[in-house]
Design a protein around this motif. Structure first.
Motif: not given
Length: 238
Positions: A9-12, A41-47, A97-100
């Motif tokens: 897995t990769f963050t970016y 949306h970069n901020f979604l990566s960790n989520a 994703k749904t929960g987020f």
């Protein structure tokens, strides 16, 4: 048959690009999950557990060796933990994703409700005019500047921070205006169509009988008509 498995897995997206290029050069078929979402949306990566790099099950060992040799993953990353395996599960990812999105929706709704409550309870202009003592600093009448000087029959006592010359708007529609080497002036007022109208049978109020446009904030109030402008400040900020 869908036999693709996640090997890293990769963050970016920028981190992923080199790894994909390396696999492609070695002839290893691959695919990615959530790459477009993270690009947008970069901020979604960790989520959502990052961008998943997948290869066919038969190529897992070859692909891992390529990535390890290239420094894209470490040896200890090869064996996935229980949490990582769960994060790589597509069904779990969809639930995550749904929960987020539900959480984001709840937060947005809470913000809307909070703003609505604040707006609902915020005082309107009528309440601000009535609820504050507006100290009259000066009057400009037909181009000349005048300073209030109310004459009183008795000695007036006032607090340290209290101004003596002030316009007071009352909720019952009455108003008092400082005199200009005269007694206190009694008048009536109304607020309609963003205009403050001052009117009175008091002969001393003749020059004040106008419809005023106004500018008001927590510190000052300016009433402006064709021939007269009144400059006031909030007594609390004196």
């Amino acid at each position: 048959m869908n036999d693709f498995k996640t090997i890293a897995t990769f963050t970016y997206p920028s981190e992923l690009a080199v790894a994909k290029s390396k696999l492609a050069s070695e002839g290893v078929e691959f695919r990615t999950l959530d790459e477009l979402s993270v690009q947008a949306h970069n901020f979604l990566s960790n989520a959502i557990g990052g961008i998943k790099l997948q290869v066919r099950e038969k190529n897992i060992h070859k692909a891992r060796k390529i990535l390890i040799d290239g420094g894209f993953i470490k040896d200890e990353m090869v064996e996935l933990s229980g949490l990582e395996k769960k994060l790589n599960d597509i069904g779990f990812q969809k639930k995550l994703k749904t929960g987020f999105y539900i959480l984001m929706g709840v937060i947005a709704l809470a913000i809307i409700i909070a703003v609505s409550i604040k707006t609902y309870h915020a005082p309107n202009d009528f309440q601000k005019l009535v609820g504050r003592n507006w100290c009259l600093d000066q009057m400009v009448y037909k181009g000349e500047v005048y300073y209030p000087n109310t004459l009183h029959d008795e000695i007036q006592f006032k607090g340290i921070d209290e101004c003596e010359e002030k316009i007071q708007f009352h909720a019952d529609g009455s108003a008092t205006i400082p005199g200009f080497t005269t007694r206190l002036i009694n008048a009536k007022w109304s607020l309609k169509d963003d205009l403050i109208e001052i009117y009175s049978d008091d002969t001393l109020a003749t020059i004040f009988k106008e419809k005023y446009s106004y500018t008001m904030n927590k510190e000052m109030l300016i009433l402006a008509a064709d021939s007269i402008t009144l400059f006031c400040y909030n007594e609390l900020y004196h």
